[in-house]
Design a protein around this motif. Structure first.
Motif, mmCIF file in Angstrom:
data_model
loop_
_atom_site.group_PDB
_atom_site.id
_atom_site.type_symbol
_atom_site.label_atom_id
_atom_site.label_comp_id
_atom_site.label_asym_id
_atom_site.label_seq_id
_atom_site.Cartn_x
_atom_site.Cartn_y
_atom_site.Cartn_z
ATOM 1 N N ASN A 227 0.779 -1.247 0.000
ATOM 2 C CA ASN A 227 0.000 0.000 0.000
ATOM 3 C C ASN A 227 0.806 1.291 0.000
ATOM 4 O OD1 ASN A 227 -2.668 -0.312 -0.404
ATOM 5 N ND2 ASN A 227 -3.296 0.438 1.600
ATOM 6 N N GLY A 229 2.373 2.433 -2.548
ATOM 7 C CA GLY A 229 2.205 3.070 -3.858
ATOM 8 C C GLY A 229 3.112 2.498 -4.940
ATOM 9 N N LYS A 230 3.571 1.268 -4.751
ATOM 10 C CA LYS A 230 4.499 0.670 -5.725
ATOM 11 C C LYS A 230 3.829 0.496 -7.087
ATOM 12 C CE LYS A 230 5.130 -2.911 -3.106
ATOM 13 N NZ LYS A 230 4.221 -2.450 -2.030
ATOM 14 N N SER A 231 2.612 -0.063 -7.079
ATOM 15 C CA SER A 231 1.911 -0.284 -8.348
ATOM 16 C C SER A 231 1.591 1.044 -9.016
ATOM 17 C CB SER A 231 0.618 -1.068 -8.121
ATOM 18 O OG SER A 231 0.922 -2.279 -7.471
ATOM 19 N N SER A 232 1.250 2.036 -8.209
ATOM 20 C CA SER A 232 0.959 3.359 -8.773
ATOM 21 C C SER A 232 2.199 3.928 -9.451
ATOM 22 C CB SER A 232 0.502 4.326 -7.679
ATOM 23 O OG SER A 232 -0.600 3.780 -6.984
ATOM 24 N N ASP A 339 1.507 14.313 -1.698
ATOM 25 C CA ASP A 339 0.316 15.149 -1.924
ATOM 26 C C ASP A 339 -0.596 15.147 -0.697
ATOM 27 O OD1 ASP A 339 0.098 12.337 -2.962
ATOM 28 O OD2 ASP A 339 -2.038 12.878 -2.989
ATOM 29 N N SER A 380 4.723 12.077 -5.582
ATOM 30 C CA SER A 380 3.397 11.501 -5.496
ATOM 31 C C SER A 380 3.174 10.657 -6.738
ATOM 32 C CB SER A 380 2.326 12.593 -5.419
ATOM 33 O OG SER A 380 1.058 11.993 -5.643
#
Ligand code: GDP
Length: 476
Positions: A227, A229-232, A339, A380
């Motif tokens: 969670n 933000g690796k995939s993002s 952000d 971000s």
């Protein structure tokens, strides 16, 4: 590769498998003149394209196309070469190749045409490798650099150092043979001259390292807790929705990969399962694969959620993680989700200290605290804020100036040879400084020269040659 003359005749389809406007069968070897006559029933003029019929041994026409005869030594391989440009269909080309083989050729091994060109001194080994690198180039920068290598840029720089080293060695050998004339022979200038060669060698090495990155790319593994933000990040870099992004921890259970190009350097970015203790056996398998990916990574992006950094509870760069990283992997810390920070927090300069809570544990010595080993980027992945800084950080971490295109392409073996040569030159300098006998200086210079000559294939072991050419495609 043995030194026996290569007289048998080889043939291969030189164009890619599939359908195309034309398809080329290339033939090289001693049987070519006779074979050209039999298959076309024409006396072909050298290097002149002629529209002819191609016959099989039964006398049937298998295709119509252009035939070009390149008599030795004015051909790619240096042997008699025939090119048959037929129609680019799978079956028609197979029939044409079958006819060529029936008339006395055998099917070529991968890279055999280039190997013959090398054996016949049409190109040197670095140029032969550049052909394969040009064909497999993944960016216009890589293609440009490969072409310049093929034109001899890299070889010319290597040959220049090799030639200067020959002159230096002659000088040193003369000083060994005639010690009373050593000063007259220029012993005093030796340190300066060796330094000049070392500088040249290091400059070529820096370009070769960049050239190698262009050719082989880099493996970048993104690692972090679920969670963060690796995939993002993967999606942001690839510009595609490669990875599923949800706020349910543990979504990425396998490795996802995206290709990103940074100034022509291909980066294979791998998104891994979030690392955490898990009872779920599928998730455990994902975590196991994440660690396998880490083993082969050249860059590891350690990602953390910047919105939940708690200085009193250091949660990142766990020693047990960092301890598992390959020794030569470079580490980039990404502090994500900025952000979500309020304006006051965002304005704070991001120093390694503020985003990487102590104690930081170095890979080499777990008890030793280090901040400066890590490049830190605040960003971000959701809004794209800081993407440019991330790219700059990645380019910084490669250790090369990606803004300047290298004048040639290179491979790992070239980089190693240049490193070895630089090392030998440094040792020769050291021996001189220590006042050691000149034989030791001469030996280091000889080793440096030998390492460099292996790049162009002047002194290269047969099994290495075999390995290099076997990686080429058929027909090249
Ligand atoms: P992963 O498990 O590390 O791969 O994390 P994901 O990329 O799946 O993201 C987890 C959650 O965090 C999702 O709801 C994302 O939308 C959210 N997220 C990821 N990056 C950011 C970011 O930079 N800012 C904000 N506000 N949310 C983010």
């Amino acid at each position: 590769m043995d030194n026996k003359p290569l007289t048998d005749t080889i043939a291969a389809i030189a164009t890619p498998h599939g359908c195309g406007g034309i398809g080329v069968v290339r033939v090289s070897g001693a049987a070519v003149p006779q074979l050209a006559l039999t298959i076309t029933k024409k006396n072909l003029q050298p290097r002149k394209a002629e529209l002819v019929e191609f016959y099989n041994p039964l006398g049937n026409v298998v295709d119509i196309g252009l035939a070009i005869l390149f008599p030795a030594p004015h051909s790619f391989t240096g042997e008699d070469v025939l090119e048959l440009h037929g129609h680019g269909g799978v079956v028609v080309l197979a029939l044409l190749l079958e006819a060529v083989v029936a008339f006395g050729a055998r099917i070529a091994n991968p890279g055999e045409f280039s190997a013959r060109a090398f054996e016949n001194n049409k190109i040197d080994l670095a140029q032969a490798e550049a052909i394969a690198d040009l064909i497999s180039a993944q960016s216009k920068q890589a293609a440009g650099a490969a072409l310049r290598s093929l034109q001899g840029n890299f070889s010319a720089q290597i040959n220049s150092i090799v030639s200067d080293l020959t002159t230096l060695r002659i000088k040193v050998e003369a000083a060994i043979d005639f010690p009373e004339d050593a000063d007259y022979l220029g012993r005093e200038q030796l340190p300066e001259e060796i330094t000049a060669q070392l500088t040249k060698c290091q400059q070529v090495l820096a370009e070769a390292e960049h050239g190698q990155l262009l050719a082989s790319g880099l493996r970048v593994v993104v690692l972090g807790e679920p969670n963060v933000g690796k995939s993002s990040l993967l999606n942001l870099l690839s510009g595609e929705d490669t990875a599923i992004v949800t706020n349910i921890p543990g979504t990425t259970r396998d490795i996802l990969q995206a290709q990103v190009s940074l100034s022509g350097i291909r980066m294979d970015v791998l998104d891994t399962a979030g690392i955490r203790e898990s009872a779920d056996c599928i998730e455990q398998e994902g975590i196991r694969r994440a660690w396998l990916a880490v083993d082969t990574a050249q860059i590891i992006i350690l990602m953390l959620d910047g919105s939940v950094v708690d200085e009193s509870n250091p949660r990142i760069l766990y020693p047990e993680w960092v301890g598992k990283f390959p020794d030569d992997a470079k580490i980039l810390v990404v502090v994500n989700k900025i952000d979500l920070l309020d304006a006051a927090q965002e304005d704070q300069p991001v120093s390694a200290v503020s985003v990487v809570p102590s104690p930081l544990v170095s890979r080499a010595a777990p008890e030793f605290i280090l901040y400066k080993d890590y490049v830190v980027v605040k960003m971000s992945a959701k809004t794209g804020l800081g993407k440019q800084q991330l790219e700059e950080a990645l380019s910084h971490i490669t250790g090369v100036n990606v803004a300047v295109e290298p004048s040639f392409i290179a491979r790992k073996r070239h980089v190693i040879a240049l490193q070895d040569a630089a090392q030998n030159l440094q040792s020769s300098q050291q021996w001189l400084q220590d006042g050691a006998v000149l034989e030791l200086v001469a030996e280091e210079l000889r080793l440096a020269q030998q390492a460099l000559a292996a790049i162009t294939g002047e002194f290269t072991a047969d099994d290495l040659l075999g390995r290099i050419f076997s990686e080429f495609c058929i027909g090249k």
